[in-house]
Design an enzyme around this catalytic site. Sequence first.
Site, PDB file in Angstrom:
ATOM      1  CB  CYS A   1      38.748  45.536-191.859  1.00 40.55           C
ATOM      2  SG  CYS A   1      38.239  45.717-190.192  1.00 40.55           S
TER       3      CYS A   1
ATOM      4  CB  SER B   1      40.925  48.856-188.428  1.00 42.68           C
ATOM      5  OG  SER B   1      40.029  48.423-187.306  1.00 42.68           O
TER       6      SER B   1
ATOM      7  CG  HIS C   1      38.821  53.689-187.750  1.00 41.12           C
ATOM      8  ND1 HIS C   1      37.876  55.088-187.798  1.00 41.12           N
ATOM      9  CD2 HIS C   1      38.024  52.637-187.436  1.00 41.12           C
ATOM     10  CE1 HIS C   1      36.755  54.355-187.478  1.00 41.12           C
ATOM     11  NE2 HIS C   1      36.843  53.016-187.365  1.00 41.12           N
TER      12      HIS C   1
ATOM     13  CG  HIS D   1      43.471  44.890-189.480  1.00 44.90           C
ATOM     14  ND1 HIS D   1      43.062  45.767-190.372  1.00 44.90           N
ATOM     15  CD2 HIS D   1      42.693  44.416-188.935  1.00 44.90           C
ATOM     16  CE1 HIS D   1      41.819  45.896-190.099  1.00 44.90           C
ATOM     17  NE2 HIS D   1      41.446  45.227-189.105  1.00 44.90           N
TER      18      HIS D   1
ATOM     19  CB  CYS E   1      39.729  41.493-188.767  1.00 40.32           C
ATOM     20  SG  CYS E   1      39.215  42.957-187.559  1.00 40.32           S
TER      21      CYS E   1
END
Length: 368
Positions: free
Chosen positions: A40, A42, A45, A61, A168
Amino acid sequence: MQTKSAVVYEYGQPFQVETLELDEPREREVLVRVSAAGICHSDEHVRLGEMRARLPLACGHEGAGIVERVGPGVTRCKPGDHIVFSFIPACGQCRYCLMGFSNLCVLQSRVGGGPRLDGTYRMRNSAGQGVGQFCLISTFSEWTVAPEESIVVIDADVPLEKAALVGCGVSTAFGAVAYRARVEPGSTAVVMGCGGIGINVVQCLALAGAAQIIAVDVVEAKLEAARRFGATQTLNARTDDVAKIVRGLTDGQGADYAFEVSAVQSAVSQAFAAIRKGGTLVLIGLAPADMRSLPVSPQELVLLQKAVIGTLYGSVQAANDIPKLLALYKAGKLKLDELVTNTYHLDQINEGYADLVAGKNLRGVIVL
Ligand code: ZN
Ligand code: ZN
């Protein structure tokens, strides 16, 4: 015991896959054998420093696995249970949890890494340094210790590689449509960005009975995928005037809803222009921390009574919604198999993220 995990030591550096020492679960913690973890955005990031976290940090996550052992006082699961991790823990007792906003639980402030809820670390590197756990779970690990507040037990007959996705991406998209926007049957909606989250916004809009689902991206393969997931029209943001075409498709009015997933300024402004009077723009994509303003007209907000709202984790209640989404999958109403376009070993994590950035996957999954 030991676990191989993907760790970020310095912003801008690749994920470092290494063997860490992992302590036994303590009070209200759970040791999980991670089976699959979704790639994912994130974590990217975090790696780039666009989302600040405490380093070093063991990332991941979105994931699913099987409970191996539980610490004292654990009541939410037992050894052998198949589970999906919720990337925001839900204490079940704070004001937000009690109001039905467990996605905003007070424990949310702890997801950026650092020590566990009790102030200590479970993961340590070979230098003896404590390694934080992203979202308290670190799913890019063969084994992990998580608080029971992050654990959602699921039916054992769902393949864990598919179940991981509802941790998620799928939940976020589902909740954005069902709970944050509350899309009614017959609505018109625009989806800006058709990656891992956007493609699920498209399929959840179809589930919600939207009459027109206009999917926008710059990658032709993603637009093709969006059509398979329920888009009724697709537009290429590079060449098409999105707002103008959307108005043309909606009797000159604009769409009831727009969902913005890319967090690109120009896309936010196009999405805002594409909604009708009284329409709602839902922001899902996480903008970099240094983006300080929103490219929307305050005057239009008032004169056209438009709304711009954000959503975290799609405003879902993970303990309720994760099993619900897997029931939809088992009933053949939610596509998960079709989302996984590539799988990787943990050692290939940097390749997996390069593919994500290049737009090659709907969802890449690390199989552990
Ligand atoms: Zn995610
Ligand atoms: Zn809470």
